[in-house]
Design a protein around this motif. Structure first.
Motif, PDB file in Angstrom:
ATOM      1  N   LEU A   1       3.388  14.724 -11.305  1.00 26.89           N
ATOM      2  CA  LEU A   1       3.178  13.724 -12.344  1.00 26.89           C
ATOM      3  C   LEU A   1       2.914  12.390 -11.656  1.00 26.89           C
ATOM      4  CD1 LEU A   1       6.120  14.626 -14.779  1.00 26.89           C
ATOM      5  CD2 LEU A   1       3.794  15.555 -14.742  1.00 26.89           C
ATOM      6  N   PHE A   2       1.676  11.918 -11.742  1.00 26.09           N
ATOM      7  CA  PHE A   2       1.323  10.614 -11.190  1.00 26.09           C
ATOM      8  C   PHE A   2       1.494   9.559 -12.270  1.00 26.09           C
ATOM      9  CE2 PHE A   2      -1.322  13.439  -8.500  1.00 26.09           C
ATOM     10  CZ  PHE A   2      -0.857  13.036  -7.248  1.00 26.09           C
ATOM     11  N   ALA A   3       2.191   8.475 -11.942  1.00 29.37           N
ATOM     12  CA  ALA A   3       2.456   7.433 -12.934  1.00 29.37           C
ATOM     13  C   ALA A   3       2.541   6.086 -12.231  1.00 29.37           C
ATOM     14  CB  ALA A   3       3.750   7.730 -13.682  1.00 29.37           C
ATOM     15  N   TYR A   4       2.585   5.023 -13.026  1.00 31.46           N
ATOM     16  CA  TYR A   4       2.736   3.677 -12.478  1.00 31.46           C
ATOM     17  C   TYR A   4       3.285   2.779 -13.572  1.00 31.46           C
ATOM     18  CZ  TYR A   4      -1.638   2.674 -14.965  1.00 31.46           C
ATOM     19  OH  TYR A   4      -2.595   2.525 -15.945  1.00 31.46           O
ATOM     20  N   ASN A   5       3.949   1.696 -13.149  1.00 28.28           N
ATOM     21  CA  ASN A   5       4.486   0.744 -14.109  1.00 28.28           C
ATOM     22  C   ASN A   5       5.414   1.469 -15.095  1.00 28.28           C
ATOM     23  OD1 ASN A   5       4.317  -1.401 -16.420  1.00 28.28           O
ATOM     24  ND2 ASN A   5       3.367  -2.402 -14.671  1.00 28.28           N
ATOM     25  N   ILE A   6       5.332   1.186 -16.377  1.00 23.96           N
ATOM     26  CA  ILE A   6       6.281   1.768 -17.331  1.00 23.96           C
ATOM     27  C   ILE A   6       6.132   3.272 -17.451  1.00 23.96           C
ATOM     28  CG2 ILE A   6       4.847   1.515 -19.410  1.00 23.96           C
ATOM     29  CD1 ILE A   6       7.462   0.566 -20.839  1.00 23.96           C
TER      30      ILE A   6
ATOM     31  N   GLU B   1       0.848  -1.182   0.000  1.00 20.85           N
ATOM     32  CA  GLU B   1       0.000   0.000   0.000  1.00 20.85           C
ATOM     33  C   GLU B   1       0.887   1.236   0.000  1.00 20.85           C
ATOM     34  OE1 GLU B   1      -2.868  -0.004   3.145  1.00 20.85           O
ATOM     35  OE2 GLU B   1      -3.392  -2.112   2.853  1.00 20.85           O
ATOM     36  N   GLY B   2       0.349   2.342  -0.557  1.00 20.67           N
ATOM     37  CA  GLY B   2       1.067   3.607  -0.503  1.00 20.67           C
ATOM     38  C   GLY B   2       1.735   3.985  -1.807  1.00 20.67           C
ATOM     39  N   VAL B   3       1.936   5.292  -1.977  1.00 21.51           N
ATOM     40  CA  VAL B   3       2.660   5.821  -3.136  1.00 21.51           C
ATOM     41  C   VAL B   3       4.114   6.062  -2.732  1.00 21.51           C
ATOM     42  CG1 VAL B   3       0.586   6.910  -4.054  1.00 21.51           C
ATOM     43  CG2 VAL B   3       2.127   8.241  -2.578  1.00 21.51           C
ATOM     44  N   GLU B   4       4.954   6.318  -3.729  1.00 20.56           N
ATOM     45  CA  GLU B   4       6.350   6.684  -3.458  1.00 20.56           C
ATOM     46  C   GLU B   4       6.706   7.914  -4.281  1.00 20.56           C
ATOM     47  OE1 GLU B   4      10.906   4.870  -3.398  1.00 20.56           O
ATOM     48  OE2 GLU B   4       9.355   3.824  -4.511  1.00 20.56           O
TER      49      GLU B   4
ATOM     50  N   LEU C   1       9.547  10.437 -15.307  1.00 20.09           N
ATOM     51  CA  LEU C   1      10.871  10.866 -14.853  1.00 20.09           C
ATOM     52  C   LEU C   1      11.647  11.539 -15.982  1.00 20.09           C
ATOM     53  CD1 LEU C   1      11.850   7.764 -12.697  1.00 20.09           C
ATOM     54  CD2 LEU C   1      11.442  10.088 -11.846  1.00 20.09           C
ATOM     55  N   GLU C   2      11.564  10.975 -17.181  1.00 18.18           N
ATOM     56  CA  GLU C   2      12.229  11.593 -18.335  1.00 18.18           C
ATOM     57  C   GLU C   2      11.651  12.974 -18.614  1.00 18.18           C
ATOM     58  OE1 GLU C   2      12.815  10.786 -23.164  1.00 18.18           O
ATOM     59  OE2 GLU C   2      12.058   9.183 -21.858  1.00 18.18           O
ATOM     60  N   ALA C   3      10.346  13.084 -18.558  1.00 18.97           N
ATOM     61  CA  ALA C   3       9.694  14.377 -18.799  1.00 18.97           C
ATOM     62  C   ALA C   3      10.075  15.393 -17.726  1.00 18.97           C
ATOM     63  CB  ALA C   3       8.182  14.190 -18.835  1.00 18.97           C
ATOM     64  N   ALA C   4      10.151  14.958 -16.476  1.00 21.28           N
ATOM     65  CA  ALA C   4      10.498  15.870 -15.381  1.00 21.28           C
ATOM     66  C   ALA C   4      11.899  16.438 -15.563  1.00 21.28           C
ATOM     67  CB  ALA C   4      10.392  15.143 -14.044  1.00 21.28           C
TER      68      ALA C   4
ATOM     69  N   ILE D   1      10.707  24.194 -15.045  1.00 21.77           N
ATOM     70  CA  ILE D   1       9.512  23.703 -14.359  1.00 21.77           C
ATOM     71  C   ILE D   1       9.918  22.554 -13.444  1.00 21.77           C
ATOM     72  CG2 ILE D   1       7.263  22.608 -14.651  1.00 21.77           C
ATOM     73  CD1 ILE D   1       7.081  24.005 -17.392  1.00 21.77           C
ATOM     74  N   ASP D   2       9.586  22.668 -12.178  1.00 26.31           N
ATOM     75  CA  ASP D   2       9.999  21.683 -11.176  1.00 26.31           C
ATOM     76  C   ASP D   2       8.849  20.707 -10.933  1.00 26.31           C
ATOM     77  OD1 ASP D   2      11.447  20.390  -9.241  1.00 26.31           O
ATOM     78  OD2 ASP D   2      11.062  21.875  -7.677  1.00 26.31           O
ATOM     79  N   ALA D   3       8.942  19.535 -11.546  1.00 22.78           N
ATOM     80  CA  ALA D   3       7.865  18.543 -11.459  1.00 22.78           C
ATOM     81  C   ALA D   3       8.162  17.497 -10.398  1.00 22.78           C
ATOM     82  CB  ALA D   3       7.668  17.862 -12.812  1.00 22.78           C
ATOM     83  N   GLU D   4       7.147  17.166  -9.623  1.00 28.20           N
ATOM     84  CA  GLU D   4       7.237  16.061  -8.673  1.00 28.20           C
ATOM     85  C   GLU D   4       6.724  14.797  -9.353  1.00 28.20           C
ATOM     86  OE1 GLU D   4       7.016  16.617  -4.534  1.00 28.20           O
ATOM     87  OE2 GLU D   4       5.205  15.380  -4.346  1.00 28.20           O
ATOM     88  N   VAL D   5       7.432  13.683  -9.194  1.00 24.01           N
ATOM     89  CA  VAL D   5       7.012  12.418  -9.801  1.00 24.01           C
ATOM     90  C   VAL D   5       6.621  11.453  -8.690  1.00 24.01           C
ATOM     91  CG1 VAL D   5       7.686  10.452 -11.226  1.00 24.01           C
ATOM     92  CG2 VAL D   5       8.497  12.747 -11.809  1.00 24.01           C
ATOM     93  N   VAL D   6       5.385  10.973  -8.758  1.00 26.03           N
ATOM     94  CA  VAL D   6       4.851  10.064  -7.752  1.00 26.03           C
ATOM     95  C   VAL D   6       4.507   8.739  -8.417  1.00 26.03           C
ATOM     96  CG1 VAL D   6       2.978   9.638  -6.126  1.00 26.03           C
ATOM     97  CG2 VAL D   6       3.955  11.938  -6.329  1.00 26.03           C
ATOM     98  N   ASP D   7       5.126   7.677  -7.924  1.00 27.73           N
ATOM     99  CA  ASP D   7       4.819   6.328  -8.398  1.00 27.73           C
ATOM    100  C   ASP D   7       3.617   5.828  -7.598  1.00 27.73           C
ATOM    101  OD1 ASP D   7       4.722   3.700  -9.218  1.00 27.73           O
ATOM    102  OD2 ASP D   7       6.750   3.181  -8.564  1.00 27.73           O
ATOM    103  N   LEU D   8       2.494   5.614  -8.284  1.00 23.92           N
ATOM    104  CA  LEU D   8       1.289   5.144  -7.597  1.00 23.92           C
ATOM    105  C   LEU D   8       1.494   3.741  -7.020  1.00 23.92           C
ATOM    106  CD1 LEU D   8      -1.333   6.396 -10.185  1.00 23.92           C
ATOM    107  CD2 LEU D   8      -0.898   7.364  -7.926  1.00 23.92           C
ATOM    108  N   ARG D   9       2.183   2.915  -7.759  1.00 24.76           N
ATOM    109  CA  ARG D   9       2.679   1.593  -7.330  1.00 24.76           C
ATOM    110  C   ARG D   9       1.596   0.626  -6.849  1.00 24.76           C
ATOM    111  NH1 ARG D   9       7.767   1.708  -3.503  1.00 24.76           N
ATOM    112  NH2 ARG D   9       6.262   2.219  -1.886  1.00 24.76           N
ATOM    113  N   ALA D  10       0.886   0.959  -5.792  1.00 29.05           N
ATOM    114  CA  ALA D  10      -0.219   0.135  -5.320  1.00 29.05           C
ATOM    115  C   ALA D  10      -1.525   0.736  -5.842  1.00 29.05           C
ATOM    116  CB  ALA D  10      -0.232   0.065  -3.797  1.00 29.05           C
ATOM    117  N   LEU D  11      -2.155   0.039  -6.773  1.00 32.17           N
ATOM    118  CA  LEU D  11      -3.369   0.571  -7.393  1.00 32.17           C
ATOM    119  C   LEU D  11      -4.625   0.196  -6.626  1.00 32.17           C
ATOM    120  CD1 LEU D  11      -2.553  -0.055 -11.165  1.00 32.17           C
ATOM    121  CD2 LEU D  11      -2.028   1.945  -9.741  1.00 32.17           C
ATOM    122  N   LYS D  12      -4.539  -0.873  -5.841  1.00 24.43           N
ATOM    123  CA  LYS D  12      -5.672  -1.243  -4.984  1.00 24.43           C
ATOM    124  C   LYS D  12      -5.132  -1.910  -3.735  1.00 24.43           C
ATOM    125  CE  LYS D  12     -10.200  -3.481  -5.040  1.00 24.43           C
ATOM    126  NZ  LYS D  12     -11.096  -2.330  -5.193  1.00 24.43           N
ATOM    127  N   PRO D  13      -5.355  -1.327  -2.539  1.00 24.78           N
ATOM    128  CA  PRO D  13      -6.022  -0.049  -2.342  1.00 24.78           C
ATOM    129  C   PRO D  13      -5.134   1.116  -2.751  1.00 24.78           C
ATOM    130  CG  PRO D  13      -5.182  -0.867  -0.259  1.00 24.78           C
ATOM    131  CD  PRO D  13      -4.935  -1.950  -1.266  1.00 24.78           C
TER     132      PRO D  13
END
Length: 326
Positions: free
Chosen positions: A206-211, A193-196, A217-220, A229-241
């Protein structure tokens, strides 16, 4: 730290959990003698034998059912479906048995079942081998769904999934098995559970997951270098929950969001994230969230058309600039 490929990290997790617990076993098409379509079970057949590394017929619903039944009796099976497209054939066992038995038994029966499935668009595998089914699994109450974007998480999430008492679907990606990354030498477990937050930023999340994590990250990097532009990248990783609090916390800092996914947009991960943003932090947003996603068509076999159908880092950059009015 040791650098290893995505498939090697999965193999290491398999090996460690099978060595630790004799009730852990693996099942799937070509996972034994051949070592797996993507090499993730290489050598396990010789080490553990045909009773614990089981080559199955092409019968997804049947061997998934065997795995689910074994889990109900106390084993901890790792069932590999060769392609996520074929998991449709196992959906009856997954949806009606694995996901529901704990609730239907009044909590008396657990189902510590793991399904590993490679999905996504690889290289000219055609529409019937290029599905993204995250939203399907997310819609099944009783399942956990995780998506490792790195070798580190491919290892840590599989370790955690095997020891979890709930059924877990792990969605990998056919294009990432040879991806290299650092994995700690010591045993560790990635939370289910949880994002990173992979990259901290102040202007947009920028919310993303998997590939799609790698596109984000490349776009950031490009946004920072060329546009400031300072972008934060968050790996959703756990989609449920899904981690509602983690998603909201990032947007309350940046006030803008772009969701990046390889899947088609309708009823997808991006839709769920945008619903969470609307419910949790509507008044924190300085602009409506945007989605970067695949075209809503079956993936073409033609290489140029295939590339045109799925998103990339350039589209993420364009979406962020649009969001910021640049």
């Amino acid at each position: 730290m040791a650098e290893m490929m995505y498939w090697q990290a999965i193999l290491r997790a398999h090996d460690e959990e099978m060595a630790r617990d004799p009730l852990v076993f693996a099942m799937g098409e070509d996972i034994g003698v051949a070592g797996g379509t993507y090499k993730a079970t290489t050598g396990l057949y010789a080490k553990y034998g045909d009773q614990r590394v089981i080559d199955t017929p092409i019968s997804e619903n049947s061997y998934t059912g065997i795995g689910v039944g074994a889990a109900m009796l106390g084993c901890r099976p790792i069932v590999e479906i060769m392609s996520v497209n074929f998991s449709w054939l196992a959906m009856d066992q997954l949806m009606n048995n694995a996901a529901k038995i704990h609730f239907m038994s009044g909590g008396r029966i657990r189902c510590p079942f793991v399904m590993r499935v490679p999905g996504g668009t690889a290289h000219q595998l055609g529409a019937q081998h290029s599905a993204r089914m995250e939203k399907v699994f997310m819609g099944i109450a009783g399942l956990r769904v995780v998506t490792p974007a790195t070798p580190r998480d491919a290892y840590g999430l599989l370790k955690s999934a095997v020891r979890c008492d709930d059924p877990v679907v792990i969605i990998e990606h056919e294009s990432m098995y040879n991806l290299k990354g650092e994995v700690p030498d010591a045993e560790f477990f990635t939370p289910l559970e949880g994002v990173e937050v992979l990259r901290s930023g102040r202007d947009v999340t920028l919310f993303a997951y998997n590939i799609s994590v790698h596109w984000a990250l490349e776009a950031a990097d490009y946004l920072a270098k060329d546009f400031g532009i300072d972008a934060e990248v968050v790996d959703l990783r756990a989609l449920k929950p899904m981690d509602r609090a983690g998603i909201a916390a990032s947007v309350r800092k940046t006030h803008r969001a772009v969701v990046v996914e390889e899947d088609e947009a309708p009823v997808g991960v991006g839709s769920e994230v945008m619903a969470i943003l609307n419910e949790e932090c509507f008044f924190d947003l300085d602009a409506p969230p945007l989605r970067v996603h695949a075209l809503d068509i079956p993936i073409p076999y033609n290489r140029r058309l295939e590339k045109a159908a799925i998103p990339n880092a350039a589209q993420v950059v364009a979406a962020v600039r649009k969001l910021l009015g640049k």
